[in-house]
Motif scaffolding. Structure first.
Motif, PDB file in Angstrom:
ATOM      1  N   ALA A   1      -8.448   0.117   4.780  1.00 43.36           N
ATOM      2  CA  ALA A   1      -8.446   1.018   3.224  1.00 43.36           C
ATOM      3  C   ALA A   1      -8.407   2.578   3.994  1.00 43.36           C
ATOM      4  CB  ALA A   1      -9.190   0.458   2.708  1.00 43.36           C
ATOM      5  N   GLU A   2      -9.578   3.141   4.508  1.00 42.69           N
ATOM      6  CA  GLU A   2      -9.728   4.074   4.745  1.00 42.69           C
ATOM      7  C   GLU A   2      -8.861   4.603   6.124  1.00 42.69           C
ATOM      8  OE1 GLU A   2     -11.425   7.763   5.470  1.00 42.69           O
ATOM      9  OE2 GLU A   2     -11.621   6.341   3.844  1.00 42.69           O
ATOM     10  N   LEU A   3      -8.012   3.642   6.694  1.00 38.13           N
ATOM     11  CA  LEU A   3      -6.905   4.092   7.829  1.00 38.13           C
ATOM     12  C   LEU A   3      -5.460   4.086   6.912  1.00 38.13           C
ATOM     13  CD1 LEU A   3      -6.258   3.996  11.414  1.00 38.13           C
ATOM     14  CD2 LEU A   3      -5.535   1.725  10.806  1.00 38.13           C
ATOM     15  N   VAL A   4      -5.050   3.124   5.766  1.00 34.32           N
ATOM     16  CA  VAL A   4      -3.924   3.712   5.390  1.00 34.32           C
ATOM     17  C   VAL A   4      -4.210   4.440   5.048  1.00 34.32           C
ATOM     18  CG1 VAL A   4      -2.311   2.296   3.543  1.00 34.32           C
ATOM     19  CG2 VAL A   4      -3.437   0.738   5.406  1.00 34.32           C
ATOM     20  N   GLN A   5      -5.479   4.855   4.188  1.00 34.90           N
ATOM     21  CA  GLN A   5      -5.160   6.517   3.379  1.00 34.90           C
ATOM     22  C   GLN A   5      -5.238   7.687   3.812  1.00 34.90           C
ATOM     23  OE1 GLN A   5      -8.626   6.497   0.877  1.00 34.90           O
ATOM     24  NE2 GLN A   5      -8.588   8.685   0.564  1.00 34.90           N
ATOM     25  N   ARG A   6      -5.520   7.033   5.290  1.00 35.06           N
ATOM     26  CA  ARG A   6      -5.475   8.854   5.880  1.00 35.06           C
ATOM     27  C   ARG A   6      -4.146   8.543   7.041  1.00 35.06           C
ATOM     28  NH1 ARG A   6     -11.126   9.311   9.490  1.00 35.06           N
ATOM     29  NH2 ARG A   6     -12.374   9.129   8.202  1.00 35.06           N
ATOM     30  N   ASP A   7      -3.936   7.950   7.085  1.00 27.64           N
ATOM     31  CA  ASP A   7      -2.067   7.345   7.734  1.00 27.64           C
ATOM     32  C   ASP A   7      -0.729   7.178   6.825  1.00 27.64           C
ATOM     33  OD1 ASP A   7      -3.587   8.135   9.904  1.00 27.64           O
ATOM     34  OD2 ASP A   7      -2.659   6.666  10.870  1.00 27.64           O
ATOM     35  N   ALA A   8      -1.244   7.556   5.840  1.00 30.56           N
ATOM     36  CA  ALA A   8      -0.202   6.546   4.122  1.00 30.56           C
ATOM     37  C   ALA A   8       1.186   7.688   5.261  1.00 30.56           C
ATOM     38  CB  ALA A   8      -1.101   7.452   3.378  1.00 30.56           C
ATOM     39  N   ARG A   9       1.338   8.591   5.366  1.00 30.06           N
ATOM     40  CA  ARG A   9       2.838   8.749   6.103  1.00 30.06           C
ATOM     41  C   ARG A   9       3.047   8.797   7.231  1.00 30.06           C
ATOM     42  NH1 ARG A   9       3.847  12.298   1.485  1.00 30.06           N
ATOM     43  NH2 ARG A   9       2.952  12.639  -0.216  1.00 30.06           N
ATOM     44  N   THR A  10       2.661   8.469   8.164  1.00 26.69           N
ATOM     45  CA  THR A  10       3.264   7.964   9.344  1.00 26.69           C
ATOM     46  C   THR A  10       4.004   7.175   9.414  1.00 26.69           C
ATOM     47  OG1 THR A  10       1.388   6.838   9.722  1.00 26.69           O
ATOM     48  CG2 THR A  10       0.712   9.166   9.900  1.00 26.69           C
ATOM     49  N   ASP A  11       4.957   7.186   9.946  1.00 29.22           N
ATOM     50  CA  ASP A  11       5.698   6.020  10.465  1.00 29.22           C
ATOM     51  C   ASP A  11       4.964   4.440  10.696  1.00 29.22           C
ATOM     52  OD1 ASP A  11       7.764   7.618  10.017  1.00 29.22           O
ATOM     53  OD2 ASP A  11       7.570   8.007  12.742  1.00 29.22           O
ATOM     54  N   TRP A  12       4.445   4.635  11.207  1.00 31.03           N
ATOM     55  CA  TRP A  12       3.958   3.045  11.792  1.00 31.03           C
ATOM     56  C   TRP A  12       3.008   2.674  10.663  1.00 31.03           C
ATOM     57  CZ3 TRP A  12      -0.959   0.570  10.261  1.00 31.03           C
ATOM     58  CH2 TRP A  12      -2.548   1.551  10.334  1.00 31.03           C
ATOM     59  N   VAL A  13       2.770   3.270   9.714  1.00 30.76           N
ATOM     60  CA  VAL A  13       2.066   2.520   8.228  1.00 30.76           C
ATOM     61  C   VAL A  13       3.519   1.492   7.387  1.00 30.76           C
ATOM     62  CG1 VAL A  13       1.239   3.160   5.915  1.00 30.76           C
ATOM     63  CG2 VAL A  13      -0.157   3.884   8.259  1.00 30.76           C
TER      64      VAL A  13
END
Length: 253
Positions: free
Chosen positions: A229-241
């Motif tokens: 959950a923390e990872l998705v929140q931090r990388d929400a705007r990245t291509d891999w997410v």
């Protein structure tokens, strides 16, 4: 054959962790729930009452795993702090962020269950002895880790502060462990020690062991889920997410 170096570098990949942790979380939750169901039924309904403490001793099946894991989780945060200080791995910072609230909850549960156990056993739910006081310090250390993370701007600064506090506070874990040996406390010495036979009857030891394993599995699953959950929140705007979650550019948070 995959080398250890490859595994280490993959473990630092956000996408590799996010995709590879799903199955682990499911199996850890299933294993944890099954083990706790078995351990609780065994301990609460089939284990005999304690010779001295009677029925109140059954709270050990919650108190002991919570107290044990509250210390283990803090040591894991301290170890992660060392790794972050050396290699600056983002996933290690995320691990510290995810573990702090879990450890805080476990410490609160240990303190609360210990107070409930202490009232019929000692005649009081709280005394300022070394074991209880050092465990309370651990609770405040967790609050400090959470507060630092929220108060400092920027992940790098926050991770640095959390790592340093975790390492300094790790001294308290040793105090908690040996407080019953170094000081006069109401707590009895440890019933289970490495290298020695357990000072606990098998009728209590085995259901307690099952509950400890169940707590370990549930906490590990919760930690991985919190990291995702923390990872998705931090990388929400990245291509891999966006690619993993099938979210288009306009739908990204």
């Amino acid at each position: 054959m995959v080398s250890l170096s490859t595994i280490f570098h993959r473990s630092g990949s956000s996408r590799f962790f996010f995709q590879g942790s799903v199955a682990w979380i499911r199996w850890l939750y299933v294993a944890g729930i099954l083990l706790l169901v078995v351990g609780m039924i065994w301990g609460l309904f089939f284990a005999p009452a304690d010779r001295l403490q009677g029925e109140s001793a059954r709270i050990m099946f919650v108190h002991v795993p919570a107290a044990h894991l509250s210390q283990l989780v803090y040591l894991a945060i301290a170890a992660a702090g060392v790794v972050w200080l050396v290699w600056r791995m983002k996933l290690v910072d995320i691990c510290m962020t995810a573990l702090a609230p879990i450890g805080c909850a476990l410490t609160g549960l240990a303190l609360a269950s210990g107070a409930i156990w202490g009232i019929p056993t000692w005649g009081t739910g709280w005394v300022w002895d070394a074991r209880l006081t050092s465990t309370l310090v651990l609770f405040f250390l967790y609050i400090g880790l959470i507060a630092l993370r929220g108060a400092l701007a920027g992940n790098q600064r926050a991770a640095m502060a959390v790592s340093i506090l975790a390492l300094v506070g790790a001294v308290n874990i040793r105090i908690i462990k040996y407080s019953v040996d170094w000081f006069a406390t109401l707590h009895q010495p440890g019933s289970i020690t490495l290298g020695g036979p357990p000072a606990m009857a098998p009728a209590f030891l085995w259901p307690l062991a099952v509950n400890v394993l169940g707590f370990h599995a549930l906490v590990a699953g919760a930690a991985l889920a919190a990291m995702r959950a923390e990872l998705v929140q931090r990388d929400a705007r990245t291509d891999w997410v966006r690619s993993v979650l099938n979210v288009g550019p306009k739908q990204a948070p």
